[in-house]
Design a protein around this motif. Structure first.
Motif, PDB file in Angstrom:
ATOM      1  N   ASP A 118     -50.367 -36.727 -72.688  1.00 12.25           N
ATOM      2  CA  ASP A 118     -50.771 -35.473 -72.044  1.00 12.25           C
ATOM      3  C   ASP A 118     -52.295 -35.507 -71.870  1.00 12.25           C
ATOM      4  N   TYR A 119     -52.750 -35.837 -70.660  1.00 16.20           N
ATOM      5  CA  TYR A 119     -54.191 -35.966 -70.414  1.00 16.20           C
ATOM      6  C   TYR A 119     -54.488 -35.541 -68.980  1.00 16.20           C
ATOM      7  N   GLU A 120     -55.762 -35.499 -68.635  1.00 17.15           N
ATOM      8  CA  GLU A 120     -56.171 -35.070 -67.300  1.00 17.15           C
ATOM      9  C   GLU A 120     -56.853 -36.217 -66.571  1.00 17.15           C
ATOM     10  N   ARG A 121     -56.517 -36.374 -65.287  1.00 19.90           N
ATOM     11  CA  ARG A 121     -57.172 -37.384 -64.439  1.00 19.90           C
ATOM     12  C   ARG A 121     -57.463 -36.760 -63.081  1.00 19.90           C
ATOM     13  N   GLY A 123     -58.706 -33.939 -62.301  1.00 19.84           N
ATOM     14  CA  GLY A 123     -58.283 -32.555 -62.188  1.00 19.84           C
ATOM     15  C   GLY A 123     -56.789 -32.333 -62.217  1.00 19.84           C
ATOM     16  N   GLU A 124     -56.003 -33.369 -62.498  1.00 19.34           N
ATOM     17  CA  GLU A 124     -54.545 -33.234 -62.507  1.00 19.34           C
ATOM     18  C   GLU A 124     -54.001 -33.571 -63.890  1.00 19.34           C
ATOM     19  N   ARG A 125     -53.119 -32.731 -64.387  1.00 20.39           N
ATOM     20  CA  ARG A 125     -52.521 -32.976 -65.694  1.00 20.39           C
ATOM     21  C   ARG A 125     -51.499 -34.103 -65.594  1.00 20.39           C
ATOM     22  N   TYR A 127     -48.548 -35.901 -67.626  1.00 23.93           N
ATOM     23  CA  TYR A 127     -47.660 -35.770 -68.779  1.00 23.93           C
ATOM     24  C   TYR A 127     -46.235 -36.068 -68.337  1.00 23.93           C
ATOM     25  N   TYR A 308     -48.952 -43.303 -63.619  1.00 25.46           N
ATOM     26  CA  TYR A 308     -49.520 -42.049 -63.124  1.00 25.46           C
ATOM     27  C   TYR A 308     -50.716 -42.298 -62.210  1.00 25.46           C
ATOM     28  N   GLN A 312     -50.772 -41.020 -58.420  1.00 17.45           N
ATOM     29  CA  GLN A 312     -51.841 -40.172 -57.892  1.00 17.45           C
ATOM     30  C   GLN A 312     -52.440 -40.767 -56.625  1.00 17.45           C
ATOM     31  N   TYR A 329     -69.274 -29.706 -66.887  1.00 21.28           N
ATOM     32  CA  TYR A 329     -68.534 -30.618 -67.759  1.00 21.28           C
ATOM     33  C   TYR A 329     -69.445 -31.051 -68.917  1.00 21.28           C
TER      34      TYR A 329
END
Length: 764
Positions: A118-121, A123-125, A127, A308, A312, A329
C-alpha cells in the motif's frame, strides 16, 4: 458503432440555447460523441431522439461498477483497443486469492501480507484492490461464509468464486452491502446463479468451456434482463485464455458486437498454480491485453512495483503529461522552519528532484507548482512556470502561513526569474539553485543555500522599500511611449530581407531559432546583447525565412521593454522583416505591436488556444494582428472532431470581434512521431479540413521529429512538410537553416503553382 458528432447533430433541436453549457448545438454534439457529455444534458432533445441515441452513443464496452464506498471501482468502459488510439479509461485491478480449503492461520497471514502492499506513486494509491474468495465444496458452506466475513473485514472489494447457488446465497448474506462480484455462473447453473445475483443486487461473473459457450451464455443472461456482468475468460491454458480476452475485446470494439462488451477476469492462480514468477509474467501480458481483473496467489512488493508501474504507464492519458499534484512535500522530516525548494509538476522532474533531496538528508519543503506537466524550461518558455504562477501557487497552498522559513530555492535553469520572483514575493529570500538535480546534494550539504539566502536578505534590507513600490507599480496600466530601452544597434548586414508580397500564395516559413530556451539567446535577452540575436536572424533570413518568431519567454519583469527592443532591433536591421511575437506576457505583445512596421506583413500573436489562452484572440483583434490559434484546450485534442470543434469556437470568436478569417492561422498541433506515430495522419487530415473550409494553417512542424537523431530530422521534417503542404498547410514554424526542408518547400510551391518555375528556383 458509436455515432459521430455530425450524425448526432442531425437529430439535435438546433436551438443553440446554451442551456447544456455549450456555446452551440454543434459543440454539444461533438462533446457527446467524444463521451464528454451525456446526451440527456440537452433539455430539448425529443424522446424519440434520446431513445435512438442513448444506446448508440454509449461505449461499446459497458462500464461495470463494483464494490462500495472507498472500495468502489469501475471496470470496462473502454472505447479503443490501444492506448495510443485515444486513451484507456478504467485501469485493470489486481486480486489476491483465498480459499475456504486453507487453514485459518494461512488465510490470516495472506490477508496481512496483502495489506503490506500500500503505497503512493505519482499521486495514485497502489494497493491490492480485491480479495478473491474461492469456495471449496469439501470445506462446506459454513466455513466459506466465515472466510467471506474475514475477507470483508480486510477493507477490500470482494470476488466470491462460487458456483453453488446455496453457498453463494449464504455468503452474499454477510457481504452484499459491499457490492462484491459473484463469479460462478456457467451453462449448467446460470439461471439459479442469476437469481442469486439479482436478489443481492451484485455483479455476476460467468464462464464457459469455450468462447462460443461464453458468447451464448452472455446472450441468455442479457435476454433475462441482466447486463451487470463480468466474463471470466480463464481457460485450460494461458494461450487459450489470452485468445479469449483478445477476441472478446476486439469483437466488441472493432466489430461493434455489444454482447462481447463486458470486462474480463483472468485467474492467473489457476493458470500457474503455486508459481508466482509465471503468474507475474502472465499478469504483465494481461495488463496490456485485456484483463480487467487479474487474480494471483498473492501480490507482494516485488510483484507490485513492476506490475503497478506498468499499469500506470498504460492507463495514463497519452495526450496529457504525467504529473504530480501541486502541494507542499516535506522531505527528510522538514518542518515549517525548513527552507523551501520549488519546481514544476512534471512527474520525471519530481522524482529526480525528490530523490536527490532524500539523498541529501537535509530537511527541505519541496513546493510543486502547477505547470501543466511540462519540464522546467519548457514551462518557463510557455509562461507556465513564472513568478506569477509561483505566487499563485503560494497563495493556493497557503505557503505563507504554513512555512515560517523564508528561503526559497528556484531551479538554476530559470535563474533569470530570481528578480521577478523577489518582486512578487517580497518577504522571501530567493536563492538560485542548481541547474541539474544531481548537483542538489552537494549544494544543500555545503550550505550554499544558507549563504545565498543571507546575502539576499542583506541586499533586500539595503534596498529598503524600493522593490515593494516597484512591484505595486507593475500592475498599473502601461504607457508604451515611456518605455526606456537600450539604444538600437544598426549595423550593415550581409543578409537582406527581400520585400514580400503580402498577397502571395507562397508558403510562409516562420523561423524558430530566436527562442529563449536556447542558452545563448536567453543570455542575450537577459543582457540586451544584440549580437547573438542578429546573428540568428541573419542566418534565417539568408536561408529564406518569411517571418521570424521572437520568443522572449514570460519576461514578467521587463517584457514590454524586451519585446520593444527586440522588434526594433530586428526590423531596423533587416528591412522591416515581419515578426511573430511569442510570449505569455500580453503587455509585451502590445508593446511590440506598438513599434511594429507592417510593410511586409501584419504582426503574428503566437499564440491563442481554445482554453486558458483564448483571450489572445481578443488581443490580436484589438491590434489588427494575425493570431496562431492552437486547436486544443486542456491537452492535445483526442481526435479531429475535437480539433474542429476548437477551430470553430475560435473562428467564431475572432470573427465576432471583427477579424478576417484569414487572420486566424489554425494549428492542428504537430505531434512527435516517436511515440505518436499513429496520430500523424490525423494531423494531416485536420489540415485538409482547415483547407476545405478555406482557412489558413500553421504549426510547429519541427515537433514532428523531436527525439530523432540529427541526421534523420531533416529527412522526416521534409517529408512531413511536403505531405502537409499537399493537404493545404499554408505556413509552418520551422528551422529555415535546414536546407533540405527549405528546398522541399520551394519545390512544393512550384508543384502547387504558387511560384513560377525557373531552373534557378532553388537559389531565389
Amino acid at each position: 458503432m458509436a455515432l459521430k458528432g455530425l450524425e448526432i447533430f442531425k437529430l439535435s433541436p438546433k436551438k443553440n440555447c446554451k442551456e447544456c453549457g455549450c456555446p452551440t448545438c454543434m459543440a454539444f454534439c461533438m462533446k457527446v460523441a467524444q463521451g464528454a457529455l451525456p446526451i440527456e444534458k440537452c433539455p430539448h432533445m425529443s424522446q424519440e431522439a434520446l431513445d435512438k441515441l442513448s444506446e448508440a452513443t454509449a461505449p461499446l464496452m459497458k462500464t461495470i461498477e463494483v464494490g462500495a464506498g472507498a472500495n468502489a471501482h469501475k471496470l470496462g468502459g473502454e472505447t479503443v483497443l490501444f492506448r495510443h488510439e485515444k486513451t484507456l479509461v478504467n485501469k485493470n485491478l489486481y486480486a489476491a486469492s483465498l480459499c475456504s480449503c486453507m487453514e485459518e492461520a494461512a488465510a490470516d497471514a495472506k490477508i496481512a501480507a496483502m495489506k503490506q502492499v500500500d503505497y503512493e506513486r505519482i499521486g495514485e494509491r497502489m494497493y491490492v484492490e480485491f480479495l478473491y474468495v474461492n469456495y471449496s465444496e469439501k470445506a462446506g458452506a459454513d466455513k466459506y461464509v466465515e472466510l467471506v466475513k474475514k475477507a470483508a473485514a480486510a477493507d477490500r472489494a470482494l470476488i466470491l468464486n462460487c458456483s453453488d447457488p446455496e453457498a453463494a446465497k449464504a455468503a452474499l448474506a454477510v457481504c452484499k452491502d459491499g457490492k462484491p462480484i459473484l463469479n460462478g455462473a456457467n451453462a449448467a447453473n446460470w439461471e439459479a446463479m442469476n437469481a442469486v445475483a439479482a436478489g443481492a443486487g451484485v455483479t455476476l461473473g460467468l464462464s464457459g468451456a469455450n468462447i462460443a459457450e461464453i458468447y451464448d451464455l452472455v446472450a441468455k443472461l442479457e435476454a433475462a434482463g441482466n447486463k451487470n456482468l463480468i466474463v471470466d475468460v480463464t481457460a485450460a491454458t494461458a494461450k487459450e485464455t489470452f485468445a479469449n480476452a483478445v477476441l472478446l475485446r476486439r469483437t466488441a470494439l472493432h466489430d461493434g458486437d455489444r454482447t462481447c462488451g463486458y470486462p474480463s477476469l483472468v485467474n492467473l492462480a489457476k493458470l500457474a498454480p503455486g508459481d508466482l514468477h509465471v503468474q507475474t509474467a502472465l499478469a504483465a501480458a494481461f495488463t496490456l491485453k485485456y484483463g480487467s481483473i487479474l487474480v494471483m496467489d498473492e501480490v507482494r512488493y516485488a510483484e507490485a512495483l513492476a506490475l503497478y508501474g506498468l499499469r500506470q504507464n498504460v492507463f495514463t492519458d497519452p495526450q496529457k503529461p504525467m504529473k504530480v499534484a501541486p502541494g507542499i512535500y516535506p522531505m527528510n522530516g522538514a518542518t515549517p522552519d525548513s527552507p523551501c525548494l520549488t519546481t514544476v509538476d512534471f512527474a520525471l522532474t519530481y522524482f529526480l528532484v525528490s530523490g536527490e533531496l532524500e539523498r541529501s538528508k537535509v530537511p527541505v519543503n519541496l513546493i510543486i507548482t502547477d505547470a501543466s506537466g511540462m519540464s522546467v524550461l519548457t514551462a518557463w518558455a510557455a509562461g507556465k512556470f513564472s513568478s506569477s504562477s509561483i505566487k499563485k501557487s503560494f497563495e493556493q497552498l497557503d505557503v505563507e502561513n504554513k512555512i515560517r522559513n523564508r528561503t526559497l530555492i528556484i531551479p538554476g535553469k530559470v535563474a533569470v526569474m530570481k528578480g521577478e520572483i523577489a518582486d512578487k514575493l517580497p518577504d522571501w529570500n530567493v536563492v538560485v539553485g542548481t541547474r541539474e538535480a544531481v548537483e542538489i546534494v552537494k549544494f544543500l550539504k555545503d550550505g550554499e543555500h544558507v549563504k545565498a539566502a543571507e546575502a539576499a536578505a542583506a541586499a533586500k534590507q539595503a534596498q529598503g522599500g524600493e522593490k515593494k513600490a516597484e512591484a505595486a507599480a507593475s500592475d498599473a496600466p502601461l504607457d508604451f511611449s515611456k518605455l526606456v530601452i537600450p539604444e538600437i544597434k544598426v549595423v550593415p548586414q550581409t543578409a537582406v530581407y527581400k520585400q514580400r508580397d503580402v498577397n502571395s500564395k507562397k508558403f510562409v516559413t516562420i523561423g524558430e531559432r530566436i527562442h529563449c530556451i536556447s542558452p545563448m539567446i536567453r543570455e542575450a535577452m537577459a543582457t540586451f546583447n544584440p549580437d547573438p540575436i542578429l546573428k540568428r536572424a541573419a542566418e534565417q533570413i539568408a536561408a529564406g525565412a518569411t517571418y521570424l518568431d521572437v520568443n522572449i519567454g514570460p519576461a514578467e519583469g521587463n517584457g514590454p521593454e524586451l519585446m520593444t527592443w527586440a522588434v526594433k532591433l530586428l526590423q531596423e536591421n533587416f528591412s522591416n522583416v515581419p515578426l511573430a511575437l511569442d510570449t505569455a506576457n500580453k503587455k509585451a505583445i502590445e508593446a511590440g505591436i506598438a513599434v511594429y512596421n507592417r510593410t511586409n506583413g501584419k504582426p503574428i500573436v503566437n499564440s491563442a488556444d481554445a482554453g486558458s489562452r483564448i483571450d489572445n484572440i481578443n488581443l490580436a483583434a484589438a491590434n489588427d494582428a494575425i493570431v496562431i490559434a492552437l486547436c486544443s484546450a486542456d491537452g492535445i485534442a483526442k481526435d479531429n472532431e475535437e480539433r474542429m470543434m476548437h477551430c470553430h469556437n475560435m473562428l467564431e470568436r475572432g470573427m465576432a470581434l471583427g477579424m478576417e478569417a484569414t487572420d486566424l492561422w489554425f494549428d492542428p498541433l504537430f505531434l512527435v512521431v516517436k511515440g505518436m506515430q499513429d496520430k500523424q495522419m490525423d494531423v494531416l487530415n485536420a489540415i485538409r479540413s482547415f483547407a476545405d473550409e478555406g482557412l489558413k494553417s500553421t504549426g510547429g512542424l519541427s515537433n514532428n521529429s523531436n527525439g530523432m537523431p540529427k541526421t534523420i530530422r531533416p529527412v522526416m521534417d521534409s517529408a512531413m512538410v511536403a505531405m502537409a503542404m499537399m493537404q493545404g498547410l499554408t505556413s509552418a514554424i520551422v528551422n529555415p537553416c535546414d536546407q533540405r526542408l527549405m528546398e522541399t518547400v520551394k519545390s512544393c510551391d512550384i508543384i502547387k503553382n504558387h511560384d513560377l518555375y525557373s531552373d534557378s528556383y532553388l537559389e531565389l
